[in-house]
Structures are given as structure tokens and as C-alpha cells.
Scaffold this active site. Structure first.
Site, PDB file in Angstrom:
ATOM      1  N   ARG A 176      23.262 -25.498   5.273  1.00 48.38           N
ATOM      2  CA  ARG A 176      23.372 -24.252   4.515  1.00 48.38           C
ATOM      3  C   ARG A 176      23.839 -24.511   3.074  1.00 48.38           C
ATOM      4  NH1 ARG A 176      25.544 -19.727   8.903  1.00 48.38           N
ATOM      5  NH2 ARG A 176      23.544 -19.427   9.938  1.00 48.38           N
ATOM      6  N   SER A 177      24.869 -23.796   2.617  1.00 45.43           N
ATOM      7  CA  SER A 177      25.226 -23.880   1.196  1.00 45.43           C
ATOM      8  C   SER A 177      25.903 -25.181   0.786  1.00 45.43           C
ATOM      9  CB  SER A 177      26.110 -22.701   0.795  1.00 45.43           C
ATOM     10  OG  SER A 177      25.330 -21.532   0.692  1.00 45.43           O
ATOM     11  N   ALA A 178      26.255 -26.036   1.739  1.00 40.23           N
ATOM     12  CA  ALA A 178      26.703 -27.365   1.335  1.00 40.23           C
ATOM     13  C   ALA A 178      25.574 -28.097   0.611  1.00 40.23           C
ATOM     14  CB  ALA A 178      27.169 -28.172   2.545  1.00 40.23           C
TER      15      ALA A 178
END
Length: 385
Positions: free
Chosen positions: A66-68
Site C-alpha cells: 500500500r502507501s509504503a
């Protein structure tokens, strides 16, 4: 729980915390890796490859983070800046002329990277196919009227960061962000990380699923503040609209979605790759090189945005593409820079401690920026230093 891997002497608390994540905090399949001064000191994995399956998590199992993804993707524009191919103080429209529409003509590249561009949402959410086609997203962003005067406030561009970043890189270089990452960062460093998963690697990727923390987690359960919960519940809020820029929400187990180059949310890799990547942003890693010069490392950790976040409804801090240490997203120390992934994943660098850290999981909790499992591992790393 059968935990595999190795831990260097002195870092045993990280193994203890990792085991406890399964026993108490509900992890189903996960991995954690830590580099210190360019050398791998923790490399652990356990549980099942699929959140709702039985096949064991293997040494080379990868997961969507995801946003990592954003923190890895941010290395590309910073690498271009390091080479003199991108000016952070230049208007975005000097590279992407269509972007000046809708009151965005004064938006600088640094505003785009630090969630100050004023376009965290779209007037109409894009379908998954539109989000992934490489054309519809940038066109929608260019036409979108800003929600605030760019550069004056900040708000997390949860999904629109994909099209902002990918189109900026494409206009500046003629190349895709995922391609530059693969050829100039991942391949030289031997990283199992992709923004745009090749079909040949699909078999390695586990299936993710939502999870709730067990009753045994007790007070460690995530309890958002009332105003934060209200923002996520209101379909008209900027918060909900930002996360719904792709509508309906994508199936993250769909190979077509995993193959899409979406640098805000669809990166896939191992904890080992994330830790090694961040170690290479702050120094030379064993058997490899470094990504950033010391000046670029300092830039990565420099605060560009701080204070009330128009989207996350808490105080946040951002550098050029990186989330910085703070109450909303605790990292190792005030020197740290990196990025969490909604639901659990976390990766960061700490140049003062010489740490590169990566944690990935297939069980997505309701946390946005400070998952209890990741935080337990960060505290264990801190205790080992």
C-alpha cells in the site's frame, strides 16, 4: 509459531516482538528486516503466505505494501534532482503544461512531493481500469481544480499521488517511474520490489485480507479520535474523497491491479527489500552501493510540511515524498524518514542510527499510519540500539 530467519546478537528483542505480534496482535503472515550501517542484522518471517490460507510464508514471499510504496517511489524524483534533471523549486507546469489549470499554476515540484499540491481528491473517482491505464489519471489531475491554494496547506494525497508523481517523472524524463526504479535502483541493489509487478513474479505474492485485532490485544487496539472517525465516515469529507479517488476500491489480490504502475499504493515487495532500500538511502549497503549522496539524504529528511493535515485530520509531517517522525506516524527518532502503508506495513531509514527498517504483513488492520504491530517492532529496534 514457527519463525524463520536470522537475528544478529543484540537484536533478539526484535524477534521477541515479532513472535508476540502473532501471539497477541493477530498477525497471520508477516516479515521484518533491519539493516544497521549497511549490514543486515534482522531477517525474519513467519505465518502463512495468504492471510486466509495455510501455505507457509516463504523466504521470498512478497506482499503489496500500500502507501509504503510512496517512500520507495519518492527516491526516483530525488534521484533525478540529484542528477540535475528535476528542479524542486520549478513550477510543475514547466514539465507538465496542462497541470496549470484549475488554480494550480504556481504549484512547485516540492509542493507536489510534500502533499501541498491541493489535489488530494477528484471530482469523480476513477475506475480501477482508468486508474491503471496511465492516461486517465494524469488527465483528471491536470483538469482538477485545487481544493486549496497550492503551497499554502497540506493534506495527504492518498491515491492522487500516483498520477502526480508518475506523470511528473514521465514528463521530465520520457520514462516511467516503475521502469526507472527497476533499472536504476532495484536491479543494481538486488531488491525484490516492484511498482508494476512482472507476471513472472506473480507466484511469489501472497493474498491480503482485512483483519481485526484479537481481544488479547486489549488496550493496544487502534482507537482513532472522534473527529478522525467522523471524517472517515462522512462520504462528502475530503478524507473519504481522497481515499476514494479510485472507486470502487480495487481488489488488491487481482493480478491486473498488481501489474499497474501506481506509485501511491500498489508497490509489491519483501521486508528485506524495503530495509535494504532504506539502508541504501543513507549509506553503502553490503554487496551493493548507495542511492543518495549525503546531500540528498539530508534533503529526504527535511521537513516541507507540518501541522494540521486537511485529509488525515491529525498533525502530520512530510519531507519530499517521505513521511517524517511524529505522533501520527512514530518512526525510530526525529531523524527518521520513510512511509507507513495503511493497514500495517512500515519502512523507513534513520541516518543517525544507521538503520534501514522494513515490515510487511498480509493482514490489513484498520490502522492508517501507526499500526500496533509495526510500532512494537520499532520499539524493539530502539531497545536494541
Amino acid at each position: 509459531m514457527d519463525i524463520q530467519g536470522v537475528v544478529a546478537e543484540g537484536f533478539e528483542p526484535v524477534r521477541d516482538a515479532f513472535v508476540r505480534n502473532f501471539q497477541v496482535l493477530g498477525d497471520r503472515g508477516a516479515a521484518v528486516s533491519v539493516y544497521r550501517d549497511g549490514r543486515k542484522v534482522v531477517d525474519l518471517w513467519g505465518g502463512t503466505k495468504d492471510a486466509e490460507g495455510t501455505e507457509p510464508w516463504a523466504e521470498d514471499t512478497a506482499q503489496i505494501v500500500r502507501s509504503a510504496t510512496k517512500g520507495v517511489a519518492a527516491a526516483v524524483p530525488l534521484l533525478l534532482q540529484q542528477r540535475g534533471l528535476l528542479d524542486l523549486d520549478a513550477p510543475v507546469s514547466s514539465y507538465w503544461p496542462e497541470f496549470k489549470a484549475g488554480g494550480k499554476e504556481r504549484t512547485r515540484v516540492r509542493d507536489l512531493l510534500a502533499h501541498r499540491a491541493g489535489v488530494p481528491a477528484l471530482d469523480r473517482g476513477l475506475t480501477v481500469a482508468e486508474a491503471a491505464d496511465g492516461v486517465t489519471g494524469p488527465r483528471a489531475i491536470a483538469a482538477q481544480r485545487a481544493f486549496w491554494e497550492p503551497g499554502t496547506e497540506h493534506g495527504y494525497h492518498a491515491q492522487t499521488f500516483s498520477w502526480l508523481l508518475s506523470e511528473l517523472v514521465l514528463r521530465a524524463t520520457g520514462r516511467s517511474l516503475g521502469g526507472i526504479l527497476a533499472e536504476e535502483i532495484a536491479e543494481p541493489l538486488g531488491l525484490d520490489f516492484w511498482i508494476g509487478l512482472p507476471e513472472s513474479e506473480e507466484h511469489r505474492v501472497g493474498r491480503v485480507a482485512p483483519v481485526d485485532p484479537p481481544e488479547s490485544a486489549g488496550t493496544l487496539r487502534t482507537r482513532p479520535k472522534r473527529n478522525v472517525s467522523a471524517a472517515y465516515a462522512d462520504p462528502d469529507s475530503l478524507t473519504r474523497r481522497a481515499f476514494a479517488a479510485i472507486d470502487p476500491l480495487p481488489d488488491e489480490n487481482d493480478p491486473a491491479y498488481r501489474a499497474a504502475e501506481l506509485p501511491a499504493s500498489a508497490g509489491i515487495g519483501t521486508a528485506r527489500a524495503l530495509a535494504r532500500f532504506y539502508a541504501a538511502t543513507i549509506g553503502v549497503v553490503e554487496g551493493g552501493a548507495r542511492i543518495f549522496t549525503p546531500a540528498t539524504t539530508a534533503l529526504a529528511g527535511k521537513e516541507f510540511s507540518s501541522g494540521p493535515d486537511r485529509v488525515l485530520v491529525v498533525n502530520t509531517r512530510f519531507g519530499p515524498g517521505y513521511m517524517l517522525h511524529g505522533p501520527a506516524s512514530p518512526l525510530l527518532s526525529p531523524a527518521s524518514f520513510g512511509h507507513p502503508g495503511r493497514g500495517g506495513s512500515l519502512a523507513f531509514a534513520d541516518p543517525e542510527a544507521g538503520i534501514g527498517f522494513g515490515y510487511v504483513t498480509n493482514g490489513h488492520a484498520k490502522s492508517v499510519t501507526a499500526d500496533p504491530r509495526a510500532q512494537a517492532l520499532v520499539r524493539a529496534v530502539r531497545s536494541a540500539l
